[in-house]
Design a protein around this motif. Sequence first.
Motif, short mmCIF file in Angstrom:
data_model
loop_
_atom_site.label_atom_id
_atom_site.label_comp_id
_atom_site.label_asym_id
_atom_site.label_seq_id
_atom_site.Cartn_x
_atom_site.Cartn_y
_atom_site.Cartn_z
N HIS A 173 0.84 -1.20 0.00
CA HIS A 173 0.00 0.00 0.00
C HIS A 173 0.87 1.25 0.00
O HIS A 173 1.79 1.36 0.80
CB HIS A 173 -0.90 -0.01 1.24
N GLY A 174 0.58 2.16 -0.93
CA GLY A 174 1.27 3.45 -0.98
C GLY A 174 2.78 3.30 -1.06
O GLY A 174 3.52 3.79 -0.21
N ILE A 186 3.87 13.45 -8.67
CA ILE A 186 2.51 14.04 -8.67
C ILE A 186 2.42 15.14 -7.61
O ILE A 186 1.89 16.22 -7.83
CB ILE A 186 1.42 12.98 -8.40
N LEU A 187 2.98 14.83 -6.47
CA LEU A 187 2.95 15.77 -5.34
C LEU A 187 3.67 17.07 -5.70
O LEU A 187 3.13 18.17 -5.51
CB LEU A 187 3.64 15.08 -4.16
N MET A 196 -1.15 22.80 -3.77
CA MET A 196 -0.92 22.00 -2.55
C MET A 196 -1.09 22.86 -1.30
O MET A 196 -0.37 22.71 -0.33
CB MET A 196 0.48 21.35 -2.57
N PHE A 198 -4.11 23.01 0.28
CA PHE A 198 -5.28 22.58 1.03
C PHE A 198 -5.16 21.16 1.61
O PHE A 198 -4.59 20.28 0.98
CB PHE A 198 -6.52 22.64 0.14
N ILE A 200 -7.49 18.07 2.76
CA ILE A 200 -8.87 17.60 2.58
C ILE A 200 -9.32 16.94 3.88
O ILE A 200 -8.71 15.97 4.33
CB ILE A 200 -8.97 16.63 1.39
N VAL A 207 -2.87 6.55 7.31
CA VAL A 207 -2.69 5.82 6.06
C VAL A 207 -1.37 5.05 6.13
O VAL A 207 -0.47 5.44 6.86
CB VAL A 207 -2.67 6.87 4.90
N PHE A 209 1.98 4.22 4.18
CA PHE A 209 2.91 4.46 3.07
C PHE A 209 4.05 3.46 3.28
O PHE A 209 4.55 3.33 4.40
CB PHE A 209 3.43 5.89 3.07
N TRP A 248 -1.62 13.63 5.63
CA TRP A 248 -1.16 15.00 5.39
C TRP A 248 0.17 15.27 6.06
O TRP A 248 0.91 16.16 5.64
CB TRP A 248 -2.26 16.00 5.76
N THR A 295 -6.84 16.34 -11.88
CA THR A 295 -5.89 15.97 -10.82
C THR A 295 -6.66 15.34 -9.66
O THR A 295 -6.22 14.39 -9.03
CB THR A 295 -5.16 17.23 -10.26
N ARG A 300 -8.44 9.53 -5.75
CA ARG A 300 -7.38 10.29 -5.09
C ARG A 300 -7.92 11.05 -3.88
O ARG A 300 -7.26 11.10 -2.84
CB ARG A 300 -6.74 11.27 -6.07
N HIS A 308 -6.91 4.60 5.81
CA HIS A 308 -6.75 3.28 5.17
C HIS A 308 -5.39 2.72 5.54
O HIS A 308 -4.38 3.07 4.94
CB HIS A 308 -6.97 3.31 3.65
C1 LIG Z 1 -1.45 5.73 0.43
C2 LIG Z 1 -1.61 5.58 -1.02
C3 LIG Z 1 -2.37 4.45 -1.52
C4 LIG Z 1 -0.99 6.46 -1.85
C5 LIG Z 1 -1.00 6.22 -3.32
C6 LIG Z 1 -0.27 7.27 -4.10
C7 LIG Z 1 -1.15 8.29 -4.80
C8 LIG Z 1 -2.53 7.81 -4.98
C9 LIG Z 1 -1.06 9.62 -4.01
C10 LIG Z 1 0.35 10.17 -4.20
C11 LIG Z 1 0.25 11.68 -4.27
C12 LIG Z 1 -1.16 11.92 -3.81
C13 LIG Z 1 -1.80 13.24 -4.02
C14 LIG Z 1 -3.15 13.34 -4.02
C15 LIG Z 1 -4.02 12.13 -3.98
C16 LIG Z 1 -3.30 10.80 -3.76
C17 LIG Z 1 -1.95 10.79 -4.40
C18 LIG Z 1 -2.05 10.91 -5.93
C19 LIG Z 1 -3.83 14.65 -4.17
C20 LIG Z 1 -4.24 14.79 -5.63
C21 LIG Z 1 -5.06 14.72 -3.28
C22 LIG Z 1 -5.74 16.05 -3.40
C23 LIG Z 1 -4.80 17.20 -3.18
O1 LIG Z 1 -5.05 18.11 -2.46
C24 LIG Z 1 -3.54 17.13 -3.94
C25 LIG Z 1 -2.88 15.79 -3.72
C26 LIG Z 1 -1.59 15.66 -4.49
C27 LIG Z 1 -0.90 14.41 -4.09
#
Ligand SMILES: CC(C)=CCC[C@@H](C)[C@H]1CC[C@H]2C3=C(CC[C@]12C)[C@@]1(C)CCC(=O)C[C@@H]1CC3
Length: 345
Positions: A173-174, A186-187, A196, A198, A200, A207, A209, A248, A295, A300, A308
Amino acid sequence: MATRVRPSSKRCAVIGGSGFLGRHLVEKLLDRGYSVSVFDIRQSYELPGVTFHQGDLCNKQALLLALKDVSLVFHCASPAPASDDRALFERVNIQGTQTVIQACIEAGVQKLVLTSSASVVFEGADIKNGREDLPYAKNPIDYYTETKIEQEKLVLKACDKQKGFLTVAIRPHGIFGPRDPQLVPILVDTARRGKMKFIIGDGTNLVDFTFVENVVHGHVLAAEHLKPDSPICGKPYHITNDEPVRFWDFMSDVLVGLGYAAPRYHLPYTLVYGLALLLWLLSLILRPLISFKPTFTPMRVALAGTHHYYSCKRAKEDLGYKPVVSLKEGIARTVQSYPHLRHGA
Ligand SMILES: CC(C)=CCC[C@@H](C)[C@H]1CC[C@H]2C3=C(CC[C@]12C)[C@@]1(C)CCC(=O)C[C@@H]1CC3
Ligand SMILES: NC(=O)C1=CN([C@@H]2O[C@H](COP(=O)(O)OP(=O)(O)OC[C@H]3O[C@@H](n4cnc5c(N)ncnc54)[C@H](O)[C@@H]3O)[C@@H](O)[C@H]2O)C=CC1
């Protein structure tokens, strides 16, 4: 330097070995004295001791060439979740995995280790310390998850002690770590676009990672414990860092480590989830006219705003699993590995 032993049972293949996890796995297997064949649609590196076979895993003949004289196969290929392409997920993760199983059986492979995902039980509602006996998601949140469920079922069902074909599934996971093409990029991309700011929800959701070397460790343990008399045959195993963290806080540690500001302002979870759902529906309706990839997908937002995290008890008991790299160390090594993504670079 340690001497490498190379018995014939140490010939293995890594399907998806050019990818993020696949390459880390290949490096560890070489270290442990395995000789490795990589099967992938692309070749992303060269390494002594590795034979590359470029091909699509839906092509049985191509697979059979790569599986010749191989006794152990790791299957960690999948289209990226971000592609959100239903037909592609079905073709590769479901039909392709059926082909992998058939090819393994025809080639006389004895063990198949699948990289599944802990998300196969995630439907968007909180999961706290989830065990492997949780039911598969009835309403999977995206096509990636839907096809990962079918893939895991196929591989576990194929386990057949009589025929000498043993299977096991690892559910990470993650995954994060050096060379990850998803999480940190992505981050950083989101931060560079000024999005970035906010958090949520209230920001307290926990979670898992998982540092990539721990995921690799889980795969190697599973492969080496997979024997006809072992309790692990045909079962799934959660492999995480076993250190749930606030989503977060993790994001902030990575961002701050790379020189970006941590998010500060809170947005209500239901509002953001509703908007993401609306955007996703719009992108579906408008697909024939314009193509855009939001995005903020519902998946997401759900991952960012709910709990989780999963129990590794079964892996500890059956495989002797224990993470080899702590979260703190994993984050430090990851941040250090992305000099080009630092603020101002
Ligand atoms: C724990 C887990 C299963 C992580 C998986 C990795 C990606 C799904 C995440 C890595 C960067 C994350 C991210 C967001 C959502 C989840 C990820 C893509 C956001 C889009 C969530 C909403 C926001 O405010 C911006 C975030 C950017 C990074
Ligand atoms: N990255 C993560 O956070 C998580 C990943 N997983 C699973 O781990 C596995 C590995 O993921 P990553 O390394 O992150 O992804 P990745 O995208 O870096 O690697 C996947 C590899 O599969 C290959 N591939 C895709 N389609 C193929 C095809 N038709 N034939 C042959 N090769 C093909 C790609 O070329 C790529 O090299 C996947 O099965 C994924 O579902 C599970 C949980 C979390």
